[in-house]
Motif scaffolding. Structure first.
Motif: not given
Length: 256
Positions: A105-110, A131-135, A249-256
């Motif tokens: 139940k944690m979400g998609n980005r951990l 801050a980065a929007g991980f779940d 933070y670099d992985l957040t560049r792949d977010l839609p």
């Protein structure tokens, strides 16, 4: 509000004892110090703030209006005895520990931390993750307590917004994530160049290991990806929280 005058009062004694990890577990609670942290708790999860202590003569009317449980006024020497910092801001609170969030139940980005022992690093990762929007964050038994005073200060209140899964082991967590389609991404000095990575699925988990030893060999062997950050200078490695921040933070560049 009720008045407490003595450090020997049982309510005060119970709050003071929360400096100990064992006592936090026994009481299922932790202590918050200062206007910012208490305010974050009262705005985010007021029902979990069991007890609020306010120094006599301090004006915290806006925060007191959010309180749903016991509020006590105390003299300065009592609040100083409760507080876990050198100079109290005149307000502290006892908050109920949250339940561990099930991994599914944690979400998609951990982020998963394995044996990260510095409480400042654990708290900083939680703040950066927020801050980065991980779940959510997965912690193994060897990690520092995220509800200890140093870790709490490093979170700057993110601990109230970030779901935490207290996993039995990193290996079990990675195996479960792999079965459910996550990319499990190990930060490893022998990995492939991070900035040359290919596309990754939406569901991913970044794994950060112990400050000195990194991830265990067994955990590394289970991960679907291994990446390293470039070291163009003389340092052999990065601080665990800094490495986690760069990955996130670099992985957040792949977010839609």
């Amino acid at each position: 509000m009720k008045a407490l005058q003595s450090v020997k009062n049982p309510v005060v004694q119970a709050a003071r004892a929360l400096d100990s990890a064992r006592e936090r577990k026994r009481q299922n609670a932790f202590l918050l110090d200062g206007e910012h942290m208490v305010g974050e708790a009262l705005r985010t999860c007021p029902q979990r703030v069991q007890t609020l202590f306010v120094e006599e003569g301090r004006d915290y009317a806006a925060l007191l209006a959010l309180a749903q449980n016991d509020v006590y006024t105390v003299p300065g020497h009592v609040l100083a005895a409760i507080s876990q910092v050198k100079t109290s801001q005149g307000i502290a609170a006892v908050c109920t520990l949250p339940d561990s969030t099930p991994l599914e139940k944690m979400g998609n980005r951990l982020v998963l931390l394995e044996n990260v022992q510095d409480p400042g690093n654990v708290g900083t990762v939680l703040r950066t993750l927020d801050a980065a929007g991980f779940d959510g964050c997965v912690l193994t038994p060897g990690c520092a307590d995220p509800f200890g005073p140093k870790a709490l200060r490093a979170t700057m209140g993110s601990v109230f917004r970030v779901p935490i899964c207290q996993a039995d082991s990193a290996c079990q967590a990675v195996e479960q994530l792999n079965r459910q389609g996550w990319a499990t991404i190990a930060a490893a000095l022998d990995g492939q160049p991070f900035y040359q990575r290919g596309s990754l699925p939406d569901k991913l988990c970044v794994l950060i290991g112990n400050e000195g030893a990194g991830l265990t060999a067994q955990t590394l062997s289970l991960c679907t990806h291994r990446y390293r950050l470039p070291m163009r200078g003389g340092a052999e490695s990065l601080n665990a929280a800094v490495a986690a921040a760069i990955f996130m933070y670099d992985l957040t560049r792949d977010l839609p």
